[in-house]
Design a protein around this motif. Sequence first.
Motif, mmCIF file in Angstrom:
data_model
loop_
_atom_site.group_PDB
_atom_site.id
_atom_site.type_symbol
_atom_site.label_atom_id
_atom_site.label_comp_id
_atom_site.label_asym_id
_atom_site.label_seq_id
_atom_site.Cartn_x
_atom_site.Cartn_y
_atom_site.Cartn_z
ATOM 1 N N ALA A 167 -9.327 -14.129 -35.574
ATOM 2 C CA ALA A 167 -9.212 -12.731 -36.016
ATOM 3 C C ALA A 167 -9.586 -12.609 -37.492
ATOM 4 O O ALA A 167 -10.305 -11.690 -37.891
ATOM 5 C CB ALA A 167 -7.793 -12.223 -35.779
ATOM 6 N N ASP B 108 -13.707 -5.558 -36.580
ATOM 7 C CA ASP B 108 -12.282 -5.343 -36.295
ATOM 8 C C ASP B 108 -11.801 -6.484 -35.398
ATOM 9 O O ASP B 108 -12.593 -7.078 -34.655
ATOM 10 C CB ASP B 108 -12.090 -3.984 -35.609
ATOM 11 N N ALA B 109 -10.529 -6.776 -35.457
ATOM 12 C CA ALA B 109 -9.984 -7.828 -34.594
ATOM 13 C C ALA B 109 -8.501 -7.598 -34.374
ATOM 14 O O ALA B 109 -7.819 -7.042 -35.238
ATOM 15 C CB ALA B 109 -10.196 -9.195 -35.236
ATOM 16 N N THR B 110 -8.034 -7.998 -33.213
ATOM 17 C CA THR B 110 -6.589 -7.991 -32.953
ATOM 18 C C THR B 110 -6.187 -9.292 -32.286
ATOM 19 O O THR B 110 -7.012 -9.960 -31.646
ATOM 20 C CB THR B 110 -6.173 -6.835 -32.020
ATOM 21 N N HIS B 111 -4.938 -9.610 -32.452
ATOM 22 C CA HIS B 111 -4.374 -10.820 -31.820
ATOM 23 C C HIS B 111 -2.962 -10.478 -31.366
ATOM 24 O O HIS B 111 -2.153 -9.988 -32.153
ATOM 25 C CB HIS B 111 -4.390 -11.959 -32.856
ATOM 26 N N ILE B 112 -2.711 -10.687 -30.082
ATOM 27 C CA ILE B 112 -1.355 -10.467 -29.571
ATOM 28 C C ILE B 112 -0.823 -11.772 -29.009
ATOM 29 O O ILE B 112 -1.416 -12.341 -28.101
ATOM 30 C CB ILE B 112 -1.339 -9.421 -28.441
ATOM 31 N N PRO B 113 0.286 -12.251 -29.549
ATOM 32 C CA PRO B 113 0.878 -13.466 -28.975
ATOM 33 C C PRO B 113 1.821 -13.114 -27.834
ATOM 34 O O PRO B 113 2.383 -12.019 -27.797
ATOM 35 C CB PRO B 113 1.668 -14.036 -30.145
ATOM 36 N N TYR C 283 4.961 -15.285 -25.635
ATOM 37 C CA TYR C 283 5.656 -16.561 -25.502
ATOM 38 C C TYR C 283 6.571 -16.534 -24.294
ATOM 39 O O TYR C 283 7.018 -15.476 -23.867
ATOM 40 C CB TYR C 283 6.543 -16.845 -26.730
ATOM 41 N N ASP D 234 -3.857 -13.226 -26.878
ATOM 42 C CA ASP D 234 -4.979 -12.362 -26.515
ATOM 43 C C ASP D 234 -5.680 -11.941 -27.799
ATOM 44 O O ASP D 234 -5.019 -11.463 -28.732
ATOM 45 C CB ASP D 234 -4.484 -11.106 -25.779
ATOM 46 N N GLU E 150 -14.118 -0.848 -33.439
ATOM 47 C CA GLU E 150 -12.673 -0.724 -33.290
ATOM 48 C C GLU E 150 -12.246 -1.382 -31.989
ATOM 49 O O GLU E 150 -12.865 -1.142 -30.940
ATOM 50 C CB GLU E 150 -12.284 0.760 -33.266
ATOM 51 N N VAL E 151 -11.205 -2.168 -32.041
ATOM 52 C CA VAL E 151 -10.635 -2.717 -30.813
ATOM 53 C C VAL E 151 -9.934 -1.568 -30.103
ATOM 54 O O VAL E 151 -9.085 -0.899 -30.695
ATOM 55 C CB VAL E 151 -9.637 -3.851 -31.110
ATOM 56 N N LEU E 152 -10.292 -1.331 -28.877
ATOM 57 C CA LEU E 152 -9.622 -0.261 -28.138
ATOM 58 C C LEU E 152 -8.396 -0.856 -27.455
ATOM 59 O O LEU E 152 -7.306 -0.807 -27.987
ATOM 60 C CB LEU E 152 -10.592 0.402 -27.163
ATOM 61 N N SER E 153 -8.575 -1.458 -26.290
ATOM 62 C CA SER E 153 -7.423 -2.084 -25.634
ATOM 63 C C SER E 153 -7.284 -3.528 -26.108
ATOM 64 O O SER E 153 -8.214 -4.308 -25.980
ATOM 65 C CB SER E 153 -7.633 -2.027 -24.122
ATOM 66 N N PRO E 154 -6.125 -3.883 -26.699
ATOM 67 C CA PRO E 154 -6.007 -5.228 -27.293
ATOM 68 C C PRO E 154 -5.667 -6.346 -26.305
ATOM 69 O O PRO E 154 -5.631 -7.509 -26.696
ATOM 70 C CB PRO E 154 -4.885 -5.038 -28.306
ATOM 71 N N ALA E 155 -5.398 -6.009 -25.048
ATOM 72 C CA ALA E 155 -5.047 -7.052 -24.074
ATOM 73 C C ALA E 155 -6.320 -7.701 -23.525
ATOM 74 O O ALA E 155 -7.392 -7.110 -23.549
ATOM 75 C CB ALA E 155 -4.244 -6.429 -22.942
ATOM 76 N N ILE F 191 -5.105 -9.262 -43.025
ATOM 77 C CA ILE F 191 -4.869 -9.417 -41.594
ATOM 78 C C ILE F 191 -3.375 -9.613 -41.388
ATOM 79 O O ILE F 191 -2.790 -10.568 -41.881
ATOM 80 C CB ILE F 191 -5.737 -10.531 -40.985
ATOM 81 N N THR G 168 -1.447 -8.661 -34.355
ATOM 82 C CA THR G 168 -2.087 -8.848 -35.651
ATOM 83 C C THR G 168 -3.373 -8.049 -35.676
ATOM 84 O O THR G 168 -4.102 -7.996 -34.683
ATOM 85 C CB THR G 168 -2.414 -10.334 -35.856
ATOM 86 N N GLN H 182 -3.763 2.648 -27.030
ATOM 87 C CA GLN H 182 -4.945 1.793 -27.226
ATOM 88 C C GLN H 182 -5.586 1.453 -25.874
ATOM 89 O O GLN H 182 -6.797 1.447 -25.742
ATOM 90 C CB GLN H 182 -4.561 0.513 -27.968
ATOM 91 N N MET H 183 -4.701 1.174 -24.879
ATOM 92 C CA MET H 183 -5.218 0.905 -23.522
ATOM 93 C C MET H 183 -5.979 2.139 -23.029
ATOM 94 O O MET H 183 -7.050 2.047 -22.436
ATOM 95 C CB MET H 183 -4.064 0.607 -22.554
ATOM 96 N N GLN I 32 -5.690 -0.905 -19.100
ATOM 97 C CA GLN I 32 -6.882 -0.061 -19.178
ATOM 98 C C GLN I 32 -7.419 0.225 -17.779
ATOM 99 O O GLN I 32 -7.757 1.359 -17.439
ATOM 100 C CB GLN I 32 -7.913 -0.804 -20.029
#
Lengths: 497, 486
Positions: A343, A352-357, A359, A371, A378-383, B134, B305, B386-387, B471
């Motif tokens: 990211a 643009d970047a996203t990161h979803i952890p 656990y 993810d 732009e990141v739309l859906s981050p999953a 970030i 993030t 966002q989805m 989505q």
Amino acid sequence: MSNVNNSNNPNPTRAFYNKFFRHAQGAGVKGYSNHYCPGCGHGVAQKYLAESISELGIQDKTITVSPVGCSVFMYYYMDTGNTQAAHGRASVTALGHKFANPGSVVISYQGDGDLASIGLAEIVSTAQLGIPITVIFINNAIYGMTGGQMAPTTLMGQRTSTSPNGRQPIMGAPFKIAELISNLDGPVYVERVALFNAKERTKAKKAIKKGLKLQMENKGFSFIEVLAECPTHLKISALESEKWVQEKMLPMFPLGVKKDLFAEGAEAGAGAGTGATHTNNFNLTAPTFDAKKVFDIVTGGNDETVPRYAKGVFPKHLDPKDVSMKLAGSGGDGAQTAAMLIAQSAINEGHDATHIPSYGPESRGGTSYADIHVAAEEVLSPASPTPQILIAFNGPSLMKFGPTVANGGIIIYDSSVVTNAPSFKQAKVYGVPFAEIAVKLGNAMVKNIVALGALQAASKLYPEETFLTAVKTALKSKPKFIEVNEKAFREGMKAIH
Amino acid sequence: MTANQQKNPKEKAKPFLFSEFCKGCGRCIEACPKNCIVIGQDINTFTGLIPIKISLENCIGCSLCVNACPEPYALAMSTEEMREREEREQSKNKGAGATFSDPSEMFGLDKSPLPKAKKAIDEEMNLPISGPQILKGNYASAIGAILSGCRHFYGYPITPSTEGAELMAKLMPQLDGIFFQAVSEVATVNIMYGTGGAGLPSMTFTSSPGFSLMVEGISYMIGSEIPGVFINIMRGGPGLGNIAPEQSDIKLVCNGLGHGNTHAVVLAPSTPQEMLDLTMKAFELSFKYRNPVIVVADGYLGQMTGKVILPKKLKKPAIPEWAVYGDKEHRANLMCSIYLTEKDLEDHNHYLDRKYDEIKKNEQMADLYKCDDAEVIIVACNTPAQMAKGSVADLRSKGVKAGLFRPMTLWPFPIDKFKTVLPRARHIVVVEANSSGQLEDELRLNLNRSQVTVHPPIHNVRRCGGILPSQQEITEKILSLKLKEV
């Protein structure tokens, strides 16, 4: 009333308002008298408090916190800053005031229903903290304002409206609060006083003044329990109620100093409860608002602008607008760190970047998935339910997410732990011995950087310099690890043929 | 009692009774060593009570009676001159329509008016120019708070909000601010009550079960008009539920902030950038309206993030004129939610209602994405938005004119903006991460209250338990609506 005392006036000055405008709009006699029933101990205790505040010259910086119960209307009378708190919460509200202005003198004035019942967690934790505030605890063995119900300090056998046959063993024994508080490490001074005769009243005034003085001097938390009379709900006269306190309450609630670290002749620390004690530990400097300093603190000094090695060109060979990825492994594999570096790389390139952890519930060794999306705008859906790139650090991760990889995608897995990987027809599959390479480099921790190198070589997401810059920035505070990480990255790259 | 000692040796101070303020309890009787005081016989015409009687014949001027008196102004020590003056005053006041004398003379009170604080103005300072950071959503929010001037963080650890508290635990000491881990969420909100009452910005991070515990205190804050910012990283419920993301508290934050007539601005960010921006907005609104502000995010957003650009300025807040700060200037102030007489409380609630109306008028915020020509309006906030944004792109590529209406304030619901998309809309689809349709309820309530009785059908995509609507699910649902038949 402030500290003016003309030379011919024999009365002590007191921090009461000249007129009680908040008491029924100050109408009639209410403008000059309190709301307490005839003979109530509250009035006496508050008078000593008001006198002490004036005598110590702290009226302007004092804040009185009055909670719920008969103490609720303290703000009618005390000519100090006033805050009315929720039931039981006065001690922590006082804490909030003290934190806001460490130079203020904050008094939490609480009754037995408030402090010893609903507010137990608050008073015990605040006392243990030892921050210099002063708590005045009025113990009259009954709920006054709600109309004579059983209090935590109601005596065994004492009849109240909720103990009509007298307090029974099933209702527990009366709470000896001063003793409880004195056994904590936080307080510096705890005393129980009474108001039933002139001698005890003199001691009570002295104790209240001492508690405030210790706070003024930033010595620590002080707690004064005052045995008070409630003639109305004891259904006896004021004079009889004084006798009642003396005869009935004293055997259960013995008077005296329970703890005093600053008694005359006492050695520092003497009389403490258990363990370490807090003294004079509250010396706050004013918070920082210096722009440069705040900026460095919140960003970790990260104000570098790094070159755009890809010159802002988006990796359109992978997707025209948005590349989705998944990194999957166990806790400790470093999947989240690698994800963060991807990211960071994208953001350094102006994308643009996203990161979803995500656990598993385990603190260590559970599943650890990330993810990631990298988008031109732009990141739309981050999953990433159908990632274009999957990095799997172990067999179960590969089995679980391999089938979800999009057509034409890339799968990279750790071939040192997954020995017989199935084939995935929709994607290009690379087995790279992340762990083995890392161990050979002498640091098993860098296997995620090996994976990152492999990702770069297999996907050409960004130039290798982009990733290496992100790695170096992340290791700014640990420069000795830069070399091994750089090696790991290059070995990862080499492993892709 | 040094202050009681006689200054003039020729004259001994003696007690004087302001009989109007004596409730006749008799505590002074027991205190007097010379038996000068007895229970009275005469009813006082002002009070209907029977004051005590003092005879000064044997009085030694010990003042023990004054010290025993529970009343502030019933008994005073006086010189002969003071007594004579007071008796003259009292005799003047006899008869019909009489008043009683103000004890301030006898008590030697300072009659200067109470101090009045001046209006203070926050300072703003330029931050160094920097590239994008970030940051995790929770971190972005914490940094937004710091840049808004918050130096007082109180909290209790709860997943998935804890990173925010952890960052504050690290940063606050470096900023000479306060990080304090309270004994519970109940304590947390009441510490905020104290610090907010002192006029300083304070905040907490919490998650649904913790937020539930805070609503009592929030009601008190609203009643006493105390600012404070709550970041609620919502998780699955009811009860312990789980620690995965939900939008389970929309009903609670919009319409259930404790007992009484309570509302607070509710902000709903959907990216890490907005976690920062809307946290800063929360502090601004909290002080503008002297009211708590709630920021709701889902667990996904807290953990996510992303790219965050810092603002150009940071704020150093001033002590507002209404604060109970603990200094001379602010001494006359009071934080209080008690209005004992019915009419006063009714007036206070009407006052709060006017404040709420003002907020509704000024603060509605929404983000409209491709709504200009949209026939299908998706309504969503936080990560589901966002989805939904991804889904709008999907649908547009399939020729469906879809758009996203994203409320950024859930209370007040941005109904005025929503009305602008209604004329073209043929379907409304509310996408949310809870099973009961809490966002949809807000939409329906606000349509109803705005007298919008005719509107397109409202459909929904709902997931819960920690599963967010994907989505793909949103796209499929909308494609299944047989759009052409409408």
